[in-house]
Scaffold this motif. Structure first.
Motif, PDB file in Angstrom:
ATOM      1  N   SER A  46     -25.526  24.119 -15.741  1.00 13.69           N
ATOM      2  CA  SER A  46     -26.382  25.114 -15.936  1.00 13.69           C
ATOM      3  C   SER A  46     -26.468  26.075 -14.368  1.00 13.69           C
ATOM      4  O   SER A  46     -27.124  27.225 -14.628  1.00 13.69           O
ATOM      5  N   ALA A  47     -25.970  25.756 -13.376  1.00 18.24           N
ATOM      6  CA  ALA A  47     -26.046  26.382 -12.276  1.00 18.24           C
ATOM      7  C   ALA A  47     -27.358  26.639 -11.776  1.00 18.24           C
ATOM      8  O   ALA A  47     -27.869  27.797 -11.112  1.00 18.24           O
ATOM      9  N   ALA A  48     -28.265  25.720 -12.268  1.00 11.70           N
ATOM     10  CA  ALA A  48     -29.619  25.415 -11.659  1.00 11.70           C
ATOM     11  C   ALA A  48     -29.741  25.527 -10.283  1.00 11.70           C
ATOM     12  O   ALA A  48     -29.123  24.563  -9.682  1.00 11.70           O
ATOM     13  N   ARG A  49     -30.935  26.054  -9.769  1.00 18.34           N
ATOM     14  CA  ARG A  49     -31.538  25.648  -8.500  1.00 18.34           C
ATOM     15  C   ARG A  49     -31.922  24.123  -8.499  1.00 18.34           C
ATOM     16  O   ARG A  49     -32.536  23.657  -9.529  1.00 18.34           O
ATOM     17  N   ILE A  50     -31.967  23.602  -7.219  1.00 21.16           N
ATOM     18  CA  ILE A  50     -32.536  22.375  -7.154  1.00 21.16           C
ATOM     19  C   ILE A  50     -34.326  22.008  -7.524  1.00 21.16           C
ATOM     20  O   ILE A  50     -34.450  21.321  -8.303  1.00 21.16           O
ATOM     21  N   ILE A  57     -24.332  24.294  -3.423  1.00 21.14           N
ATOM     22  CA  ILE A  57     -23.066  24.599  -3.517  1.00 21.14           C
ATOM     23  C   ILE A  57     -22.647  24.324  -4.994  1.00 21.14           C
ATOM     24  O   ILE A  57     -21.675  25.042  -5.614  1.00 21.14           O
ATOM     25  N   PHE A  58     -23.237  23.461  -5.577  1.00 20.97           N
ATOM     26  CA  PHE A  58     -22.814  23.422  -7.303  1.00 20.97           C
ATOM     27  C   PHE A  58     -23.305  24.800  -8.000  1.00 20.97           C
ATOM     28  O   PHE A  58     -22.487  25.073  -8.815  1.00 20.97           O
ATOM     29  N   ARG A  59     -24.183  25.506  -7.685  1.00 18.74           N
ATOM     30  CA  ARG A  59     -24.601  26.783  -8.343  1.00 18.74           C
ATOM     31  C   ARG A  59     -23.591  28.000  -7.974  1.00 18.74           C
ATOM     32  O   ARG A  59     -23.230  28.557  -8.839  1.00 18.74           O
ATOM     33  N   HIS A  60     -23.094  27.851  -6.483  1.00 16.68           N
ATOM     34  CA  HIS A  60     -22.114  28.707  -6.257  1.00 16.68           C
ATOM     35  C   HIS A  60     -20.736  28.520  -7.004  1.00 16.68           C
ATOM     36  O   HIS A  60     -20.147  29.363  -7.298  1.00 16.68           O
ATOM     37  N   ARG A  90     -20.271  26.977 -10.012  1.00 20.47           N
ATOM     38  CA  ARG A  90     -20.489  27.171 -11.219  1.00 20.47           C
ATOM     39  C   ARG A  90     -20.304  28.704 -11.534  1.00 20.47           C
ATOM     40  O   ARG A  90     -19.686  29.185 -12.520  1.00 20.47           O
ATOM     41  N   ALA A  91     -20.872  29.365 -10.632  1.00 16.61           N
ATOM     42  CA  ALA A  91     -20.749  30.890 -10.801  1.00 16.61           C
ATOM     43  C   ALA A  91     -19.254  31.515 -10.598  1.00 16.61           C
ATOM     44  O   ALA A  91     -18.737  32.195 -11.137  1.00 16.61           O
ATOM     45  N   MET A  92     -18.590  30.815  -9.470  1.00 17.38           N
ATOM     46  CA  MET A  92     -17.129  31.173  -9.335  1.00 17.38           C
ATOM     47  C   MET A  92     -16.363  30.711 -10.410  1.00 17.38           C
ATOM     48  O   MET A  92     -15.502  31.235 -10.941  1.00 17.38           O
ATOM     49  N   HIS A  93     -16.549  29.765 -10.951  1.00 23.19           N
ATOM     50  CA  HIS A  93     -15.709  28.960 -12.175  1.00 23.19           C
ATOM     51  C   HIS A  93     -15.863  29.889 -13.550  1.00 23.19           C
ATOM     52  O   HIS A  93     -14.919  29.976 -14.252  1.00 23.19           O
TER      53      HIS A  93
END
Length: 346
Positions: free
Chosen positions: A161-165, A267-270, A272-275
């Motif tokens: 979901s590229a969610a913030r923590i 970094i998971f959010r970043h 996912r956005a790049m992927h």
């Protein structure tokens, strides 16, 4: 004993934090806390460095030079980065923007402070992980244990979901809507803004199974948190960070060279956005998925992706074709002679 009369600064500051930011602006608790911390640092500076006691501080005691000296002190004495210095400045500016409307007699003072420029610093690189690294992190939880299955659901949802923590921590069961084609997660973002992010079937099934198991251990009404600790209390941001960092550590043990030196939950959010971008998802749609108010915030991913492609092209470009090795056209006597004749005849 006479009571100390509140100063005009104290009254304005109190109304700013208890009425203006939470009620009128509707800012999140985390944003207000950030502004509060910046103001606390400023008041500490006034008291310790300028001997201006906070309980006696009047608006007229504050001017542009005081704020400029404070910002310089942050860098030179506190060794804060330019980015931190600019963040403190933005937080103070929010107060003085409010103050010029709350106390019009101080409009000129506020305008002088608001005119302090942002300081240019080193451009920060957005870090992200390759898909292989994300996959390895997701392999770490022990799916044979209940806590491991919970952690796997947390990490999977964070990435997908590229969610913030903070958005994961505040997620309620009623925010998950299951459909035949998958699921939709209703996220509460910054500034109390909401967005819906669709989830693929695999993640939908994972969350369904997780909640089915949770029903045997705790209440699972719509307003209950999705993720709880062992005491059946909502997992906090700190708790989710601890879980994330635990699996980063185990990933490093399994594959020491896979991850960069600094890995943090965002970094998971970043990543996912790049992927999404690499998969060909339109930038406008990525903006909506991330909950960005402005497309320019999302465009940084496109710029980063373009820069990565350029570097890859440079790496595979044959060395013997580099422009520095091409002979100068001015050294070709036949070509120069032809050009001279061409100029003479025209």
């Amino acid at each position: 004993m006479n009571k100390v009369k509140p100063t005009d600064f104290a009254r304005s500051l109190s109304n700013y934090f208890f009425e203006y930011l939470p009620v009128q602006k509707g800012l999140s608790e985390n944003t207000i806390k950030s502004y509060r911390d910046s103001m606390s640092v400023f008041l500490d500076y006034c008291e310790k460095e300028r001997h201006l006691k906070r309980e006696k501080l009047e608006i007229q005691n504050i001017d542009r030079s005081l704020v400029e000296d404070f910002l310089s002190w942050l860098e030179q004495v506190k060794n804060n980065s330019v980015a931190t210095r600019n963040q403190r400045r933005i937080a103070l500016n929010t107060f003085f923007k409010y103050l010029q409307y709350e106390n019009p007699e101080y409009v000129l003072l506020c305008q002088h402070i608001l005119s302090i420029p942002n300081k240019a610093g080193k451009k920060q690189t957005i870090r992200h992980l390759p898909i292989k690294a994300v996959e390895e992190i997701l392999r770490q939880p022990d799916l044979k244990s209940r806590s491991g299955r919970r952690d796997f659901a947390i990490l999977s949802l964070m990435y997908e979901s590229a969610a913030r923590i903070s958005e994961i921590a505040n997620l309620c069961i009623g925010d998950l809507h299951f459909e035949r084609s998958g699921a939709i997660v209703h996220l509460r973002g910054k500034g109390k803004k909401f967005r819906d992010v669709p989830l693929i079937r695999d993640i939908s099934s994972l969350l369904k199974n997780y909640l089915s198991e949770e029903k045997h251990y705790r209440p699972c009404d719509k307003m209950e948190p999705v993720f709880c600790n062992r005491d059946k209390e909502k997992l906090t941001r700190a708790g989710i960070s601890y879980i994330f960092n635990k699996y980063i550590k185990s990933t490093r043990s399994a594959m020491p060279n896979l991850l960069p030196s600094k890995v943090y939950p965002h970094i998971f959010r970043h990543s996912r956005a790049m992927h999404w971008l690499e998969a060909g998802v339109d930038l406008q749609y990525i903006k909506d998925l991330l909950g960005h108010a402005d497309l320019s915030t999302t465009e940084v991913y496109a710029q980063l992706n373009t820069e990565m492609k350029r570097k890859i092209l440079e790496e595979v470009h044959p060395k013997e074709h580099q422009s520095s090795q091409y002979p100068s056209w001015t050294e070709d006597k036949n070509l120069m002679g032809w050009l001279s004749n061409f100029q003479d005849t025209h």
